[in-house]
Design an enzyme around this catalytic site. Structure first.
Site, PDB file in Angstrom:
ATOM      1  CG  HIS A 155      -1.701  -1.246   1.407  1.00 26.14           C
ATOM      2  ND1 HIS A 155      -2.937  -1.475   0.877  1.00 26.14           N
ATOM      3  CD2 HIS A 155      -1.337  -2.377   2.067  1.00 26.14           C
ATOM      4  CE1 HIS A 155      -3.342  -2.697   1.214  1.00 26.14           C
ATOM      5  NE2 HIS A 155      -2.380  -3.266   1.934  1.00 26.14           N
ATOM      6  CB  SER A 276      12.967  22.210 -14.706  1.00 28.65           C
ATOM      7  OG  SER A 276      12.249  23.424 -14.773  1.00 28.65           O
ATOM      8  CE  LYS A 282      11.180  19.749 -11.165  1.00 30.71           C
ATOM      9  NZ  LYS A 282      10.259  18.949 -10.365  1.00 30.71           N
ATOM     10  CD  GLU A 289       7.706  12.330 -15.161  1.00 38.50           C
ATOM     11  OE1 GLU A 289       7.083  13.137 -15.874  1.00 38.50           O
ATOM     12  OE2 GLU A 289       8.522  12.678 -14.292  1.00 38.50           O
TER      13      GLU A 289
END
Ligand code: ARG
Length: 456
Positions: A155, A276, A282, A289
């Protein structure tokens, strides 16, 4: 006028052609199409349908067409509807009217089914290999981390300590099932439709067993009506790809979470991270992704094509032309993903210290219950008692190991001095040595098995 224009008095409407033509996406089948034709020309000669000389002329012409495609010199003509008509049109330009004998007894229905099967078999082989490289990258990283401890999650909540190798190897086995799915799909694909004609079979005495063998198929298709509309091999591979992508997506998700500074368990190599344009600090994992994102489309390709097939009447229907874009898209997406995911895993930095720091004593609550079980208490009761112990620690704002023995004894008189020995993450993991567990010894066994599988 197109190759089938005889019964028409007017050429096709331009809009119809834009809708109907598949040349824009089926050109990639040129090598398979010509291969099928080379074998078919010889089969026609062996069946005395055409002469040996005619077959040789056709074969030589087809070789030239192949050269033109290979070298990028093939010029499409306006009427080239699909790869089959384009190759035949060019063949006739090169060798003359005798080229028109090649299509004897053959239909584009058995032709396209054969071409696409050959293409799909080759794609399956490439994907099978590509998965093997990813599996190898996983094993070699896992081998270095059979003793590296990290929290395991259920979980996405901290659950029990595991080894980093155990986490990594979990993906090896998912990919192994994927390879197996691809291999079994590949076996079912190996059936040759050529010689089925449009639907009813061929009236010419071509040796279909030899045609199948010459093209590298296991056997000829046993029913011509089935053969021209069977696209199970496409759905099989679309399914295997969708499941595999789902696994890559889950690996990507773990990598995204564990590389987040809040976890810091792993660091991605610069080559597989992105920045970024606005925030200079970043370090994003865009490729992961994309693995997660593309999976949606690949599942869609499977669901979409199954919907196309559902409800088709017997025999070939033009709906089947929809097989190609879905298949090509899924194969090329997975072929793009695999090397990047493999390199990402291969260059992954495991931050053992951050993993160790995330190990909190509540991860040993199950071990504490097992301690009572070893003293004879039924597990269900032990579970309840440890629940009370966890609450006592919460109330005192302390950790489990810091609870005085007196407090423990108040909850159960089975607690003794030796309870202190439970509070070791190493021991917790080492105890899980049964086959398939997270203990270093079990991991050695798991990795040895994985290597044996990879060695074939
Ligand atoms: N371009 C067609 C396809 O991809 C080839 C088969 C066409 N057959 C026919 N009867 N129109 O499916």
């Amino acid at each position: 006028m197109s190759l089938w224009g005889g019964r028409f008095s007017e050429p096709s409407d331009d809009d119809l052609r834009r809708l109907n033509d598949s040349i824009g996406f089926d050109q990639v089948l040129y090598a398979e199409d010509i291969e099928g034709s080379l074998v078919y020309a010889r089969a026609l000669a062996e069946a005395d349908v055409i002469s040996m000389d005619e077959a040789e002329t056709i074969v030589a012409g087809l070789q030239r067409v192949l050269d033109e495609f290979d070298s990028g010199r093939f010029a499409l003509a306006d009427d080239d509807e699909d790869i089959h008509t384009a190759v035949e049109r060019r063949l006739i330009e090169i060798v003359g009217a005798v080229g028109g004998k090649l299509h004897t007894g053959r239909s584009r229905n058995d032709q396209v089914a054969t071409d696409l099967r050959l293409w799909t078999m080759r794609a399956a082989d490439r994907l099978h290999d590509g998965l093997g490289y990813l599996q190898a990258a996983i094993v070699s990283l896992a081998e270095q981390h059979t003793e590296t401890l990290m929290p395991g999650y259920t979980h996405l909540q901290p659950a029990q300590p595991i080894t980093a190798a155990h986490w990594l190897m979990s993906f090896f086995w998912m990919l192994d099932r994927d390879r197996d799915r691809i291999a079994s799909a590949r076996r079912r694909m190996s059936v040759c439709p050529l010689g089925s004609g449009a639907l009813a079979g061929t009236p010419f005495a071509v040796n279909r067993h030899k045609i199948a063998a010459d093209l590298g198929f296991e056997s000829p298709s046993p029913n011509s009506l089935d053969a021209v509309s069977d696209r199970d091999y496409v759905t099989d591979l679309l399914y295997a790809i969708a499941v595999c992508a789902m696994h890559l997506s889950r690996l990507a998700e773990d990598i995204l979470i564990y590389s987040n500074p809040a976890f810091g368990f792993i660091t991605l190599d610069d080559r597989y991270s992105t920045g970024s344009s606005l925030m200079p600090q970043k370090r994003n994992a865009d490729p992961m992704e994309l693995a997660r994102g593309k999976t949606g489309r690949l599942i869609g390709n499977l669901a979409g094509f199954l919907s196309t097939l559902k409800g088709l009447p017997s025999g070939y229907n033009k709906d089947l032309q929809e097989d190609k874009e879905a298949l090509f898209d899924s194969v090329s997406a997975l072929e793009q993903l695999l090397p990047v995911v493999t390199a990402t895993v291969g260059s992954l930095q495991i931050n053992a210290e951050a993993m160790a720091k995330a190990l909190t004593e509540d991860l040993l609550a199950t071990d504490l219950a097992d301690y009572l079980v070893r003293k004879g208490l039924p597990f269900r009761q032990a579970h309840h008692i440890i629940g009370q112990v966890v609450r006592a620690a919460d109330e005192r704002q302390t950790s489990l190991s810091q609870l005085p023995l007196a407090v423990l004894v108040e909850v159960s008189d089975l607690f003794e001095d030796d309870v202190a020995a439970v509070f070791s993450f190493e021991r917790s993991v080492r105890r899980r040595a049964a086959f398939g567990g997270s203990a270093p010894a079990a991991l050695q066994e798991q990795i040895a098995l994985a290597k044996a599988i990879m060695a074939g």
